[in-house]
Design an enzyme around this catalytic site. Structure first.
Site, PDB file in Angstrom:
ATOM      1  N   ASP A   1      -9.749  -4.539  -0.451  1.00 15.60           N
ATOM      2  CA  ASP A   1      -8.506  -4.464  -1.547  1.00 15.60           C
ATOM      3  C   ASP A   1      -9.668  -5.134  -3.028  1.00 15.60           C
ATOM      4  O   ASP A   1      -8.973  -5.694  -3.701  1.00 15.60           O
ATOM      5  CB  ASP A   1      -7.881  -6.017  -1.083  1.00 15.60           C
ATOM      6  CG  ASP A   1      -6.729  -5.314  -0.301  1.00 15.60           C
ATOM      7  OD1 ASP A   1      -6.257  -4.022  -0.404  1.00 15.60           O
ATOM      8  OD2 ASP A   1      -6.084  -6.203   0.745  1.00 15.60           O
TER       9      ASP A   1
ATOM     10  N   ASP B   1      -1.486   0.281   2.028  1.00 14.84           N
ATOM     11  CA  ASP B   1      -1.713  -0.219   1.010  1.00 14.84           C
ATOM     12  C   ASP B   1      -2.921   0.112   0.266  1.00 14.84           C
ATOM     13  O   ASP B   1      -3.073  -0.012  -1.086  1.00 14.84           O
ATOM     14  CB  ASP B   1      -1.953  -1.904   1.135  1.00 14.84           C
ATOM     15  CG  ASP B   1      -1.313  -2.429   2.351  1.00 14.84           C
ATOM     16  OD1 ASP B   1      -0.947  -1.499   3.259  1.00 14.84           O
ATOM     17  OD2 ASP B   1      -1.047  -3.482   2.369  1.00 14.84           O
TER      18      ASP B   1
HETATM   19  N1  GLY Z   1      -1.840  -5.595   0.931  1.00 11.23           N
HETATM   20  C1  GLY Z   1      -1.202  -6.598   1.925  1.00 11.23           C
HETATM   21  C2  GLY Z   1       0.332  -6.654   1.406  1.00 11.23           C
HETATM   22  O1  GLY Z   1       0.848  -5.947   0.831  1.00 11.23           O
HETATM   23  O2  GLY Z   1       0.720  -7.783   1.906  1.00 11.23           O
END
Ligand code: GLY
Length: 368
Positions: free
Chosen positions: A91, A152
């Site tokens: 992320d 994600d």
């Molecule tokens: N990337 C983790 C979520 O969307 O909670």
């Protein structure tokens, strides 16, 4: 569009106040109406780029110094995350593409450029050549997650498209496209719904799918669906590969068909009817994705996506936005995950993507 204009004015009024109140913080949610501070408790937390990114978005669109000052402070605090390399994860795209990357693109700031490129280097270091994907999370005690991918990550790879353009080399983009192609193959189901988590073996083959933050294996977690829409729409924008545009449409069509009349997504489209668990963050993200998708299509083809995005934003505003000074967050009724213990709560990316969607509907320039 007068209504969108009105929402924009409310955003600016509220955020110019919280920019001052939360100057020293990197918020995730609110506790009794007051922003918490991840800079103190968990600087590598995946959402820590959204607050500075929100401040920068507001600076970009209003020119107000108050937003720039809070952005710069947040960006500086986020530097501590680089000192915890082992705690970082895929992320880094969310964390630095929307904050420092956007700052560099707006102002040419060299240090911000360096931050975003460091993040891109970290992301390519997670690439697994067998299977052609970027691994998501780090291992946990007794849990090897080398072969895990999550939907994600489609939102992290725009950082790589930008790095390739910036450095005039193809390798970052090549990795991004291999990852997007794996996502098409393993995460997108024939009906347009998506697997949140895919597990691959050491040869890179798909062995298992998990429900992750959704209701169960095989269900349809709405935020994952939203990440897919926006992620593929962005991959199309950066590559012009038609298969990514098709994937954005297919995942958006599933989202729209599942949405129902209220235009507020539930946390999982395949969960039992009761209890009703909303996820307003999924709506805001999907709205950004649909606006982007509509922009890539001709006017007639894009109309249904744009209309849905507008309905999501106006419904979210009329039912679930808190514009009072007593509450630091704006968009209420988010959900971390279907089974999450925290229930319904405001989450910073709900505010970020809501503001981004409104800014796009206003016709402002993108920062991402
Ligand atoms: N990337 C983790 C979520 O969307 O909670």
């Amino acid at each position: 569009m007068d209504y969108i204009n009105e929402i924009w004015n409310k955003l600016d009024k509220k955020l110019s106040g919280t920019a001052v109140k939360s100057f020293d913080k990197i918020p995730y949610t609110t506790i009794n109406g007051v922003h918490d501070n991840k800079a103190q408790t968990d600087i590598t937390w995946w959402t820590n780029g959204f607050w500075p990114a929100l401040m920068l978005l507001m600076y970009n669109t209003t020119g107000k110094e108050v937003y720039l000052n809070t952005f710069l402070n947040g960006e500086r605090m986020l530097d501590d995350a680089f000192k915890n390399r082992d705690w970082l994860h895929h992320d880094v795209g969310f964390m630095w593409h929307l904050s420092s990357g956007a700052h560099y693109r707006l102002t040419g700031d060299k240090l911000s450029r360096s931050r975003a490129l460091f993040a891109a280097d970290m992301l390519v270091a997670r690439f697994m050549p067998k299977g052609g994907f970027i691994r998501a999370w780090n291992d946990e005690e007794n849990l090897d997650r080398t072969g895990w991918t999550i939907i994600d990550c489609m939102m992290n790879i725009p950082l790589l498209y930008w790095a390739s353009d910036e450095l005039n080399v193809s390798n970052y983009r090549d990795i991004a496209m291999m990852h997007a192609d794996m996502t098409l193959r393993d995460h997108i189901r024939p009906d347009g719904s998506v697997n949140h988590i895919c597990i691959h073996n050491s040869a890179g083959e798909l062995t298992e799918t998990l429900g992750g933050q959704g209701y169960c294996q095989g269900s349809a977690w709405s935020r994952g669906q939203a990440w897919a829409i926006y992620g593929f729409a962005q991959s199309y924008t950066h590559t012009k590969a038609a298969r990514y545009l098709d994937a954005a449409r297919k995942t958006a069509d599933f989202f729209i068909a599942s949405l129902g009349d209220s235009f507020i997504p539930v946390s999982d489209f395949r969960a039992p009817k009761e209890p009703v668990i909303y996820d307003t963050t999924a709506g805001a993200i999907a709205a950004c994705g649909m606006i982007t998708l509509a922009g890539a299509l001709d006017k007639e083809e894009g109309r249904a996506y744009l209309d849905t995005a507008i309905k999501i934003i106006t419904e979210t505003e009329s039912r679930f936005c808190d514009w009072s000074e007593e509450e630091d967050s704006i968009v209420q009724m988010g959900s971390e995950s279907y089974h999450g213990k925290k229930g319904q709560l405001p989450i910073i990316y709900g505010d970020y993507y809501f503001a981004e969607a409104v800014s796009l509907l206003m016709g402002f320039d993108r920062t991402n």
